[in-house]
Motif scaffolding. Structure first.
Motif, mmCIF file in Angstrom:
data_model
loop_
_atom_site.group_PDB
_atom_site.id
_atom_site.type_symbol
_atom_site.label_atom_id
_atom_site.label_comp_id
_atom_site.label_asym_id
_atom_site.label_seq_id
_atom_site.Cartn_x
_atom_site.Cartn_y
_atom_site.Cartn_z
ATOM 1 N N UNK A 23 36.714 61.136 28.323
ATOM 2 C CA UNK A 23 37.252 59.919 28.936
ATOM 3 C C UNK A 23 36.194 59.229 29.809
ATOM 4 N N UNK A 24 35.269 60.008 30.342
ATOM 5 C CA UNK A 24 34.187 59.430 31.145
ATOM 6 C C UNK A 24 33.134 58.726 30.286
ATOM 7 N N UNK A 25 33.393 58.587 29.023
ATOM 8 C CA UNK A 25 32.525 57.783 28.148
ATOM 9 C C UNK A 25 33.090 56.373 27.940
ATOM 10 N N UNK A 26 34.281 56.106 28.476
ATOM 11 C CA UNK A 26 34.960 54.824 28.245
ATOM 12 C C UNK A 26 35.121 54.067 29.572
ATOM 13 N N UNK A 27 35.123 52.730 29.499
ATOM 14 C CA UNK A 27 35.649 51.946 30.620
ATOM 15 C C UNK A 27 37.137 52.222 30.719
ATOM 16 N N UNK A 28 37.637 52.342 31.943
ATOM 17 C CA UNK A 28 39.072 52.627 32.106
ATOM 18 C C UNK A 28 39.710 51.660 33.103
ATOM 19 N N UNK A 29 40.949 51.202 32.823
ATOM 20 C CA UNK A 29 41.665 50.406 33.816
ATOM 21 C C UNK A 29 41.879 51.241 35.086
ATOM 22 N N UNK A 30 41.576 50.655 36.245
ATOM 23 C CA UNK A 30 41.709 51.405 37.501
ATOM 24 C C UNK A 30 42.753 50.785 38.422
ATOM 25 N N UNK A 31 42.793 49.455 38.508
ATOM 26 C CA UNK A 31 43.807 48.777 39.313
ATOM 27 C C UNK A 31 43.900 47.330 38.847
ATOM 28 N N UNK A 32 44.928 46.637 39.317
ATOM 29 C CA UNK A 32 45.075 45.230 38.959
ATOM 30 C C UNK A 32 44.124 44.401 39.811
ATOM 31 N N UNK A 33 43.600 43.331 39.240
ATOM 32 C CA UNK A 33 42.747 42.443 40.046
ATOM 33 C C UNK A 33 43.518 41.922 41.251
ATOM 34 N N UNK A 34 44.817 41.696 41.070
ATOM 35 C CA UNK A 34 45.622 41.177 42.188
ATOM 36 C C UNK A 34 45.868 42.220 43.280
ATOM 37 N N UNK A 35 45.555 43.488 43.013
ATOM 38 C CA UNK A 35 45.659 44.489 44.081
ATOM 39 C C UNK A 35 44.545 44.299 45.105
ATOM 40 N N UNK A 36 43.497 43.574 44.709
ATOM 41 C CA UNK A 36 42.418 43.203 45.645
ATOM 42 C C UNK A 36 42.363 41.674 45.639
ATOM 43 N N UNK A 37 43.322 41.029 46.326
ATOM 44 C CA UNK A 37 43.553 39.598 46.098
ATOM 45 C C UNK A 37 42.466 38.662 46.603
ATOM 46 N N UNK A 38 41.691 39.067 47.607
ATOM 47 C CA UNK A 38 40.711 38.101 48.148
ATOM 48 C C UNK A 38 39.540 38.833 48.787
ATOM 49 N N UNK A 39 38.405 38.143 48.959
ATOM 50 C CA UNK A 39 37.252 38.771 49.612
ATOM 51 C C UNK A 39 37.639 39.307 50.990
ATOM 52 N N UNK A 40 37.176 40.515 51.295
ATOM 53 C CA UNK A 40 37.418 41.087 52.617
ATOM 54 C C UNK A 40 38.821 41.625 52.824
#
Ligand code: FES
Ligand SMILES: [Fe+2]
Length: 437
Positions: A23-40
């Motif tokens: 599995x460490x040979x593949x890109x894997x989904x880790x979280x939604x982009x919206x879980x980190x909604x903005x800079x900082x």
């Protein structure tokens, strides 16, 4: 049926395990982009393949995934300050950038070079298809992103959600390539009682019943491919006609689900959190233009009522994740009256119907006790391929799929045809199985 040893190899994905290395040979989904909604913004605690991590979007907007604990004295970096292009540990102010470099070490003298000697484990990330992807393998093997259609469509043509489930990744994945269960586990006898948002378009018989319930013993044919395999499940619907559902299993843990109106399809990713939990990423996408409000509501209908939570795993690790209201701890709010009169399970929505079955097997099922039947052939194939690739990697042979992102440009098919042979059906409708975006 698997041996105990094979079951162990299939399910364990921590550092140094054969499946974990694969599995460490593949890109894997880790979280939604919206879980980190903005800079900082606030960092997120996560766990992937048994590794405790923290994700943050720095003040310049770059996303980093770092090991959870500060290399000084192991404080939890989630408590850190997200400031000036780095994450500063809240204990003594050591500060790290998204690549794991130590930017500041204020407890040492200004002349000290110690900060150049200390690094945090940091994993490469990419934002793609509404998801933050992480690569946790050797840098010289960094692969391509899988070019799945749902990732390639514009943002307004996709809905993607995630939630935590209480089981090993594998039985959750297997639930998706088990075409037979839909005739039972997801059956509504009383269609009027079915929540409106869950009424996804499906093929109906002239008398209004869904085709998939008519024949509960579908014939399955599997065809191995570069990305994993595709399989056809054939149900007889009368007068020499067959209802075919053609589905993919894509390495290492993706499923695609056919449906008559889902142009770019729907499906799920089953990412191991640790050996006893998995993080689901569920997508629905349209290749034909922005999704309507009705399609978006439908795509978000199941599971219902996802909420963002601070969640403690069995080993005491805290992660931040989405959880459905109906879950193992409350028996998925099963309603025995509903089970008698309205649907097969007494559980109101589709995803929780699945979860009750797969979580209920126990965190890691004892597969050596199974009695597999003819409808389990796709599941058997998925296990065989994963075990084969893990063993091959142990022997030094790298997997093919991670370096061939275009091989993922496929679609599931849902069709009624007089063709009884899967290979012929597949050849005849090869264009339907190709991604358009
Ligand atoms: S433990 Fe993080 S700076 Fe000391
Ligand atoms: Fe299901």
């Amino acid at each position: 049926m698997l041996s105990r040893a094979e079951n162990e190899m299939l399910c364990r994905t921590g550092p140094g395990t054969p499946m974990g290395e694969l599995f460490r040979r593949f890109w894997m989904p880790a979280l939604l982009m919206t879980d980190l909604p903005e800079p900082g913004c606030e960092p997120v605690r996560l766990k992937v393949l048994g590794e405790n991590l923290v994700a943050f979007r720095d003040t310049d907007g770059k996303v980093g995934v770092l090991e959870r604990h500060c290399p000084h004295r192991l404080a939890d970096m989630w408590f850190g300050r997200n400031e000036n292009a780095g994450l500063a540990c809240a204990y003594h102010g050591w500060k790290f950038d998204v690549d794991g470099n130590c930017m500041e070490m204020p407890t040492e003298t200004a002349e000290s070079s110690y900060k150049h000697k200390v690094r945090m484990v940091s994993y490469p990330t990419q934002e793609y298809g509404g998801v933050v992807w992480v690569y946790m393998g050797p840098s010289e093997q960094q692969p391509e992103l899988p070019q799945m259609e749902w990732c390639r469509v514009p943002d307004d043509q996709r809905v993607v959600r995630s939630w935590l489930q209480d089981s090993n990744y594998m039985q959750a994945t297997e639930g998706e390539i088990d075409s037979a269960h839909i005739s039972f586990n997801h059956r509504w006898m009383n269609m009027d009682a079915m929540p409106a948002a869950q009424r996804t378009p499906q093929r109906l018989l002239p008398d209004g019943r869904p085709m998939r319930v008519l024949d509960s013993a579908p014939r399955l044919t599997v065809k191995e491919t570069d990305y994993g395999f595709t399989y056809g499940s054939r149900r007889e619907v009368g007068e020499g006609q067959y209802y075919w559902r053609v589905t993919q299993f894509l390495l290492p843990f993706y499923s695609m689900i056919p449906g008559p109106s889902r142009s770019a399809g729907s499906g799920r990713c089953w990412v191991p959190v640790d050996d006893e939990h998995n993080m689901v990423f569920q997508y629905q996408a349209s290749a034909d233009g922005p999704m309507s409000e009705q399609q978006r509501v439908r795509a978000s209908a199941s599971p219902e009522n996802l909420t963002r939570q601070h969640h403690e795993l069995k080993d005491g690790t805290i992660i931040d994740c989405w959880r459905p209201q109906r879950q193992r701890g409350n028996d998925y709010l099963i309603d025995r009256r509903m089970q008698k009169f309205d649907n097969y399970t007494g559980i109101a929505s589709g995803r929780e119907q699945d979860m009750a079955m797969t979580d209920g097997m126990g965190p890691i099922p004892q597969r050596w006790r199974e009695h597999l039947g003819t409808t389990d052939i796709a599941i058997i194939t998925a296990r065989k391929i994963l075990l084969r690739l893990a063993r091959e990697l142990q022997g030094g042979k790298e997997p093919f799929a991670p370096h061939h992102g275009d091989t993922y440009r496929v679609r599931p098919i849902d069709i009624v045809s007089d063709e009884a042979d899967f290979v012929k059906l597949y050849d005849k409708h090869a264009d339907l199985a190709m991604a358009k975006v």
